[in-house]
Write an enzyme that holds these catalytic residues in place. Structure first.
Site, PDB file in Angstrom:
ATOM      1  CG  ASP A 153      -2.026   0.994   1.167  1.00 39.24           C
ATOM      2  OD1 ASP A 153      -2.198   1.617   0.110  1.00 39.24           O
ATOM      3  OD2 ASP A 153      -2.734   1.163   2.183  1.00 39.24           O
ATOM      4  CG  ASP A 175      -3.403   3.849  -3.567  1.00 40.08           C
ATOM      5  OD1 ASP A 175      -4.278   3.076  -3.984  1.00 40.08           O
ATOM      6  OD2 ASP A 175      -3.580   4.612  -2.601  1.00 40.08           O
ATOM      7  CD  GLU A 176      -5.574  -0.790  -1.576  1.00 43.32           C
ATOM      8  OE1 GLU A 176      -5.276  -1.571  -0.641  1.00 43.32           O
ATOM      9  OE2 GLU A 176      -6.571  -0.047  -1.562  1.00 43.32           O
TER      10      GLU A 176
END
Length: 367
Positions: free
Chosen positions: A14, A108-109
């Site tokens: 993350d 983003d993860e």
């Protein structure tokens, strides 16, 4: 024959305050300052906040007005999604150096299954550390990671030592970790469910574990079964390299509140055009159309209808969105409209109902 499930090695990576961190990286003048990525304080909504802004209580989905009130020195930056996508591809390229089993959740993860990895490294903990260091060296951003036997625990663990940290929950630690976990930190348990859990005397995983599956299903429906199993370390969902979206949508927040349906028709047309672009880019169509309405008092309403055929054309999207708009009277003036399509043609059928099996947590090996 009741075989035990193999223990997998799952990493959840993350990025730390991703959008805001990209803006601070690209513009050194923003480093160390409270930054909010979003539409501004007058009408906008915060998409992401830097850690400097979070200290003042600024959070994603917060109105720009409230964010500015909490943090008078807050700097608003317009989002640059093309840039975020470009950075995301660089990060994902690093992931694929270790495994092809990568399931992106967003820009983003992502989940990575490194049980059998390209480096031949038996330690998922060391792989996560190496990935985070490479992201820092090659991209210039920090990331956090959670490492464990399944996606559920890895996701929770990645939040433990943020920013720029990681946490491993080894197989033999799973039971104690989940029993001591505050119920509000369980992934998938939101604010409303947390309050209900509290009312039922469930404050930790240990409290949850005492409840029977019948009790939980009676109180929480289908989710009850999920809670019953995950608190016991059972979560069979595999890392899916090609994650299929369940819905595709587009929405707009307006500079001024709209008080009449007539003023909304042009806005809906623009939203339908954007939605068509997204659908056709991904070769997706859907049967269920949903109109999202956020009023000036921030209450949210959705209106849906399911068709007998798939649509992706903006004229059909707009026609059905109009019908939903006129379905009932507006409750207040409107600050946001959105249209989404679900029940997509990408859905190939439901997974078989496989009975979960208890994961052995007594094994000790490199993790």
């Amino acid at each position: 024959m009741n075989e035990k499930l193999p223990i997998r090695k799952i990493i959840h990576v993350d990025m730390d305050a991703f959008y805001a961190s990209v803006e601070q990286m690209d513009n050194p003048e923003l480093k160390g300052k409270p930054v909010a990525v979003g539409g501004g304080e007058k009408r906008g909504v915060v998409s992401a906040a830097s850690y400097e802004a979070r200290k003042f209580g600024v959070r994603s989905a917060m109105s720009g007005f409230l964010a500015k009130r909490n943090c008078p020195d807050l700097i608003f930056v317009r989002p640059r999604f093309e840039r975020y996508g470009e950075i995301s591809k660089q990060i994902r390229k690093i992931f694929y150096d270790y495994t092809d089993l990568v399931e992106p959740l967003s820009l983003d993860e992502a989940y990575l299954d490194v049980t059998h990895n390209k480096k031949g490294n038996p330690s998922a903990t060391l792989i996560a550390k190496e990935i985070r260091q490479r992201i820092l060296d090659e991209v210039g951003l920090t990331a956090s990671a959670g490492i464990s036997i399944n996606k559920f625990i890895a996701k929770i663990a990645s939040d433990y030592n943020k920013p720029n940290g990681q946490k491993t929950v080894n197989p033999e630690e799973v039971e104690e970790f989940l029993e001591n976990l505050e119920i509000r930190k369980f992934y998938g348990v939101g604010k409303v469910t947390t309050e209900k859990m509290y009312q039922l005397g469930i404050f930790t995983g240990k409290d949850l574990k005492k409840k029977s599956i019948e009790f939980l299903e009676n109180e929480f429906g289908k989710s009850g079964k999920f809670y019953y199993h995950v608190v016991r370390g059972i979560h069979e969902s595999a890392v899916k390299p090609h994650r299929i979206p369940k819905s595709v949508g587009a929405e707009r927040t307006f500079n001024e509140n709209l008080s009449s349906e007539i003023f909304m028709l042009e806005k809906l047309q623009n939203i339908a055009t954007e939605l068509e672009r997204r659908l056709q880019k991904n070769k997706i169509a859907g049967k269920t159309i949903t109109l999202k309405i956020k009023y000036s008092d921030f209450t949210l309403q959705t209106r849906s209808k399911t068709l007998h055929y798939f649509i992706s054309d903006k004229s059909l999207i707009l026609e059905n969105a109009k019908e939903l708009l006129y379905q009932e009277r507006l409750q207040n003036s409107v600050r946001l409209l959105g249209i989404s399509l679900s029940n997509l043609n990408t859905e190939t059928g439901k997974q078989k109902n496989i009975s979960p099996q208890v994961v052995s947590v007594q094994l000790k090996f490199d993790f």
